[in-house]
Design an enzyme around this catalytic site. Structure first.
Site, short mmCIF file in Angstrom:
data_model
loop_
_atom_site.label_atom_id
_atom_site.label_comp_id
_atom_site.label_asym_id
_atom_site.label_seq_id
_atom_site.Cartn_x
_atom_site.Cartn_y
_atom_site.Cartn_z
N SER A 112 -32.64 27.09 19.00
CA SER A 112 -34.26 26.62 19.71
C SER A 112 -34.53 27.99 20.40
O SER A 112 -35.88 28.16 20.27
CB SER A 112 -33.98 25.58 20.72
N ASP A 131 -46.55 26.47 11.94
CA ASP A 131 -47.90 25.71 12.16
C ASP A 131 -48.45 25.05 10.91
O ASP A 131 -49.17 24.17 11.12
CB ASP A 131 -48.92 26.73 12.87
N ARG A 136 -33.81 -12.61 2.78
CA ARG A 136 -32.53 -13.08 3.59
C ARG A 136 -32.69 -14.32 4.08
O ARG A 136 -33.59 -14.60 4.86
CB ARG A 136 -32.10 -12.08 4.47
N ARG A 149 -57.53 27.85 13.31
CA ARG A 149 -56.32 28.52 14.06
C ARG A 149 -55.84 28.01 15.22
O ARG A 149 -56.63 27.38 16.11
CB ARG A 149 -56.56 30.03 14.06
N GLN A 182 -31.06 -2.69 11.57
CA GLN A 182 -30.82 -3.96 12.31
C GLN A 182 -31.34 -5.22 11.52
O GLN A 182 -30.77 -6.30 11.98
CB GLN A 182 -31.50 -3.92 13.70
N GLY A 230 -28.81 -6.01 9.15
CA GLY A 230 -27.71 -6.73 9.96
C GLY A 230 -26.36 -6.03 9.14
O GLY A 230 -26.30 -4.56 8.85
N GLU A 278 -36.47 22.59 12.02
CA GLU A 278 -38.12 23.01 12.19
C GLU A 278 -38.48 22.82 13.64
O GLU A 278 -39.68 22.66 13.84
CB GLU A 278 -38.97 22.60 11.14
N THR A 329 -36.46 21.21 17.30
CA THR A 329 -36.27 19.81 17.86
C THR A 329 -37.33 19.05 18.29
O THR A 329 -38.26 19.81 19.09
CB THR A 329 -35.09 19.96 18.85
#
Length: 382
Positions: free
Chosen positions: A133, A241, A269, A312, A338, A341, A365, A367
């Site tokens: 970083s 950028d 399901r 820019r 989830q 399941g 790229e 965090t």
């Protein structure tokens, strides 16, 4: 998914081509490449044969010059099928844009046409073991000796570093100057003193190689420097950028794939005598997932369009798009597991791969935390 009204006919055509390639020639290999951690050879071949590699390169250098929005929609489609392959695809402009932004005519003539066709592969190496970083704190040195620079040090987390023919390497001519000492160099793979280090075994995007790079008295001609001494950090940030919207698009692709899988599964399901899609709890989850993906896509497209119209200083929008899309991909993929399941926790279904792949979108790229620092700085005028 919705078809954005603002896409041009050419952008729709390139998106539809990418979608066809992704679904027919990339998606069928994704689970195998993930399981074996092999370089996605067949998937990359499909992209190369389709002509999608050169869409970011200007026509004068052999590309189709379609811009950042086109790059973003193509990246989303590829990521829907295989995030590792999308990472490999996007590494080409990540490594090539510094040449376009700061290279001499000789650099552009030598590299860009072959990057456009995929004859050459590129990589971008900024991070180091002690400088992630805090990119301005990198320690790899470049000492000028006559008509060459001698590089010494190690880089980390270099995507495609072991397959690249040319790597854009950021090193410092004076560590005490931090960002103002960083300088960019084009290092060809066969340069003496340059070697490939450890290949990482990763949680996700496992078919995309991530390696360390080592430089031991590595002599790089002055002619291979991009820009002037001390301009490397600016070149690195200008590149990001442009690529961050497309990186955000990769997250959108993962999120869309997870949403599609969850919707399909919820309809099939059966529990308590009916499809789980009939339960409001599931319906609300799917609705929230859809909103996250849709918002991410619109933010990514907005940031990409700013690049294309020549604005820019789009750091603010690019960081917001990348941050939101990365966080959205992680949330949507987690919720997809989830919905599935216990089955979602197995490798029988792709959502566990989507969840593993999504996590990197909050890390590489820049965090999500660094993106928030950038956004706040832009807001506060710091």
């Amino acid at each position: 998914m919705n078809d954005p009204f603002y896409l041009t006919d050419d952008q729709r055509a390139i998106r539809d081509l990418a979608r066809k390639i992704a679904r027919e020639r990339i998606a069928p290999h994704a689970a195998h490449y993930d399981e074996t951690e092999q370089y996605p050879e067949e998937s990359m071949k499909a992209i190369l044969e389709s002509g999608l590699f050169g869409i970011w390169v200007p026509e004068e250098w052999g590309g189709s010059d379609m811009g950042c929005l086109a790059l973003s929609v193509v990246t989303e489609e590829i990521a829907w099928a295989c995030a590792a392959t999308a990472t490999q695809y996007l590494d080409q402009p990540l490594g090539g844009l510094p040449i376009l932004l700061a290279g001499s005519d000789e650099h552009k003539k030598r590299y860009l046409p072959r990057l456009a066709t995929g004859e050459l592969l590129a990589a971008y190496s900024l991070s180091e073991p002690g400088a992630g970083s805090d990119a301005a704190g990198l320690r790899t040195t470049a000492v000028r000796e006559g008509d060459r620079y001698v590089l010494n040090g190690s880089k980390q987390w270099c995507t495609n570093g072991d397959h690249a023919d040319v790597v854009v390497v950021f090193a410092t001519v004076d560590p005490t100057k931090r960002a103002k000492g960083i300088t960019a160099f084009l290092v060809d793979k066969d340069t003496p003193g340059f070697s490939i280090g450890k290949k990482e075994k990763k949680m996700g995007i496992r078919a995309s190689p991530t390696v360390a790079l080592h430089f031991t008295d590595c002599a790089v001609p002055v002619a291979q420097r991009l820009g002037a001494e001390g301009e490397g950090f600016k070149i690195a940030m200008q590149t990001l950028d442009i690529t961050r919207p497309a990186t955000g698009a990769m997250a959108v692709g993962i999120g869309q794939a997870a949403l599609d899988a969850a919707v399909g599964y919820a309809k099939e399901r059966q529990q308590f005598g009916q499809a789980i899609a009939a339960f409001q709890g599931i319906q609300f989850m799917l609705a929230d997932m859809a909103m996250q993906v849709h918002a991410a896509r619109l933010m990514v497209h907005h940031a990409a369009r700013q690049v294309d119209v020549g604005l820019r200083g789009n750091t603010y929008e690019a960081s917001m798009a990348k941050c939101w899309a990365g966080d959205a991909a992680m949330k949507v993929a987690t919720d997809a597991v989830q919905v599935f399941g216990g089955y979602g926790y197995t490798r029988e279904y792709p959502v566990e791969r989507f969840m593993r792949d999504a996590k990197i979108m909050q890390i590489y790229e820049g965090t999500s935390q660094i993106q928030r620092v950038i956004i706040a700085r832009e807001l506060l005028g710091g």
